[in-house]
Design an enzyme around this catalytic site. Structure first.
Site, PDB file in Angstrom:
ATOM      1  N   GLY A  61      -5.378  -5.623   6.407  1.00 19.09           N
ATOM      2  CA  GLY A  61      -6.465  -4.659   6.567  1.00 19.09           C
ATOM      3  C   GLY A  61      -7.547  -5.044   7.551  1.00 19.09           C
ATOM      4  O   GLY A  61      -8.091  -4.186   8.257  1.00 19.09           O
TER       5      GLY A  61
ATOM      6  N   THR B  75      -0.532   0.607   6.762  1.00 17.61           N
ATOM      7  CA  THR B  75      -0.365  -0.463   5.768  1.00 17.61           C
ATOM      8  C   THR B  75      -0.235  -1.792   6.494  1.00 17.61           C
ATOM      9  O   THR B  75       0.383  -1.864   7.543  1.00 17.61           O
ATOM     10  CB  THR B  75       0.871  -0.237   4.871  1.00 17.61           C
ATOM     11  OG1 THR B  75       1.048  -1.408   4.055  1.00 17.61           O
ATOM     12  CG2 THR B  75       2.140   0.009   5.664  1.00 17.61           C
ATOM     13  N   GLY B  76      -0.843  -2.829   5.935  1.00 20.22           N
ATOM     14  CA  GLY B  76      -0.759  -4.142   6.578  1.00 20.22           C
ATOM     15  C   GLY B  76      -2.035  -4.920   6.372  1.00 20.22           C
ATOM     16  O   GLY B  76      -2.827  -4.619   5.467  1.00 20.22           O
TER      17      GLY B  76
ATOM     18  N   GLY C 293     -10.327  -3.522   2.263  1.00 20.58           N
ATOM     19  CA  GLY C 293      -9.520  -3.568   3.478  1.00 20.58           C
ATOM     20  C   GLY C 293      -9.722  -2.301   4.282  1.00 20.58           C
ATOM     21  O   GLY C 293     -10.772  -1.650   4.224  1.00 20.58           O
ATOM     22  N   ASP C 294      -8.697  -1.936   5.023  1.00 17.58           N
ATOM     23  CA  ASP C 294      -8.776  -0.763   5.906  1.00 17.58           C
ATOM     24  C   ASP C 294      -8.597   0.552   5.173  1.00 17.58           C
ATOM     25  O   ASP C 294      -9.002   1.602   5.675  1.00 17.58           O
ATOM     26  CB  ASP C 294      -7.684  -0.866   6.976  1.00 17.58           C
ATOM     27  CG  ASP C 294      -6.290  -0.992   6.348  1.00 17.58           C
ATOM     28  OD1 ASP C 294      -6.127  -1.803   5.405  1.00 17.58           O
ATOM     29  OD2 ASP C 294      -5.377  -0.263   6.775  1.00 17.58           O
TER      30      ASP C 294
ATOM     31  N   THR D 104       0.900  -1.160   0.000  1.00 24.88           N
ATOM     32  CA  THR D 104       0.000   0.000   0.000  1.00 24.88           C
ATOM     33  C   THR D 104       0.924   1.191   0.000  1.00 24.88           C
ATOM     34  O   THR D 104       2.076   1.065   0.391  1.00 24.88           O
ATOM     35  CB  THR D 104      -0.866  -0.006   1.298  1.00 24.88           C
ATOM     36  OG1 THR D 104      -1.980  -0.870   1.127  1.00 24.88           O
ATOM     37  CG2 THR D 104      -1.399   1.355   1.679  1.00 24.88           C
TER      38      THR D 104
HETATM   39  N1  ASP Z   1      -3.986  -2.621   4.102  1.00 22.62           N
HETATM   40  C1  ASP Z   1      -4.128  -3.083   2.758  1.00 22.62           C
HETATM   41  C2  ASP Z   1      -5.378  -3.908   2.680  1.00 22.62           C
HETATM   42  O1  ASP Z   1      -5.635  -4.695   3.573  1.00 22.62           O
HETATM   43  C3  ASP Z   1      -2.992  -3.879   2.265  1.00 22.62           C
HETATM   44  C4  ASP Z   1      -1.646  -3.422   2.722  1.00 22.62           C
HETATM   45  O2  ASP Z   1      -1.462  -2.331   3.205  1.00 22.62           O
HETATM   46  O3  ASP Z   1      -0.697  -4.180   2.596  1.00 22.62           O
HETATM   47  O4  ASP Z   1      -6.074  -3.826   1.704  1.00 22.62           O
END
Ligand code: ASP
Length: 344
Positions: free
Chosen positions: A265, A262-263, A241-242, A211
């Site tokens: 979500g 980021t991560g 996602g988030d 992200t």
């Molecule tokens: N947070 C993003 C999602 O879950 C993906 C990411 O940031 O790696 O869509």
């Protein structure tokens, strides 16, 4: 307490009062000068967190990522240096990364299970809690521009799918053929993820996410946050996602600061990570760094969530906190710039 501060606190508490606009052109001149104690501006960016290990990244690819992060910092810093707004700087920084196929946002976004690129983005302005987000875009070149258009040109906060695309096109944003977003690298990741799913194997974490995001403080003392993503590889059923969820992946207010995440979500949504960091800072009077650690490690991390955040507060303190092995990240302010990828 100034009138503006009073109005802002009332707005945070959900109480509507009529106030003058907190936009800088309406500020008293003395409020437009950055106090000596805080830097004139700060810009912090991320390009995704995950299993990013030194041994897995060739020297040339590492150099490409570092150049790409520096290019995003250059784009945003130029605006801040010239006295521009945090909001404009974060959009410029994010768009640079959306245009770069190295990152999972815009061109280079990951593929859904059905072989499409569905992108999400959101933006929030710390001056007035104005926010905009979009979900599931397939043909708008810059999803962050679409989120900004929702914030500034509509009475809504969150638009999705065909309606969001129609709105963005009506606002004159660039429409592209969905093939614009195709990259072979992401297509291969989808094939690997589908194979792993069939064999009921876990996807390797680096297959999954990424992200981009930016947060900034401008010379007027305003903060803003922006986040843009393709989501997670092999996502099904129009999953969001988030990132487009205000308070989860993105949050900003001029009292606490601006946060972009980021991560994984689903965890960031459940733990309303971005807003919780602001809340811990405001209500427990912790530093931004302490608040981010508490939320990422002691709350979401303990529950199994992985990822990271970037944040900046109105005093110019900033944080880049993650519980994954690596996070593409960087910051720039008048006296210093750094770009980092790994834990050390
Ligand atoms: N947070 C993003 C999602 O879950 C993906 C990411 O940031 O790696 O869509």
């Amino acid at each position: 307490m100034s009138l503006k501060m009073f109005c802002f606190l009332m707005a945070l508490a959900g109480i509507f009062v009529t106030c003058d606009s907190p936009h800088p052109e309406h500020m008293d001149m003395d409020e437009q000068q950055a106090p000596a104690s805080r830097p004139e501006y700060v810009l912090v960016i991320h390009g995704g967190a995950g299993v990013i290990l030194r041994e897995d990244l060739s020297d040339s690819l590492e150099a490409e990522y570092r150049a790409a992060l520096n290019a995003a910092l250059d784009a945003g810093e130029k605006i801040l240096k010239e006295g521009g707004l945090a909001l404009d700087a974060i959009v410029a920084a994010v768009q640079t990364m959306e245009d770069n196929p190295l990152f999972n946002a815009g061109r280079g976004a990951v593929f859904t299970h059905d072989g499409k690129n569905e992108m999400d983005a959101s933006i929030m302005d710390g001056r007035d809690l104005n926010a905009g987000s979009v979900g599931g875009l397939t043909n708008i070149k810059s999803p962050i521009a679409a989120a900004r258009a929702v914030m500034e040109k509509s009475e809504h906060v969150f638009l999705t799918g065909r309606g969001a695309e129609q709105f963005a096109a009506e606002q004159g944003l660039e429409v592209v053929d969905p093939s614009y977003f195709y990259t072979e690298r992401r297509w291969k990741s989808l094939q690997q993820a589908i194979e792993a799913e069939k064999k009921q194997e876990a996807m390797t974490p680096e297959m999954k996410h990424g992200t981009v995001g930016a947060v900034a403080l401008d010379k007027f003392g305003n903060v803003a946050a922006a986040t843009s993503t393709g989501g997670m590889t092999n996502k099904h059923y129009n999953r969001f996602g988030d990132v487009p969820v205000i308070g989860a992946g993105t949050y900003a207010n001029n009292l606490a600061g601006a946060i972009s995440c980021t991560g994984h979500g689903e965890f960031f949504i459940r733990y309303t990570v971005a807003h919780d960091i602001a809340a811990v800072k405001m209500y427990q009077h912790k530093s931004l760094e302490e608040a981010a650690h508490e939320v990422i490690f002691d709350k979401m991390g303990i529950a199994g969530g992985e990822g990271g955040i970037i944040a900046v507060d109105p005093q110019g303190n900033f944080a880049m906190v993650f519980n994954s092995p690596g996070m593409y990240r960087g910051y720039t302010k008048p006296d210093k710039r750094e770009v980092k990828i790994f834990k050390d």
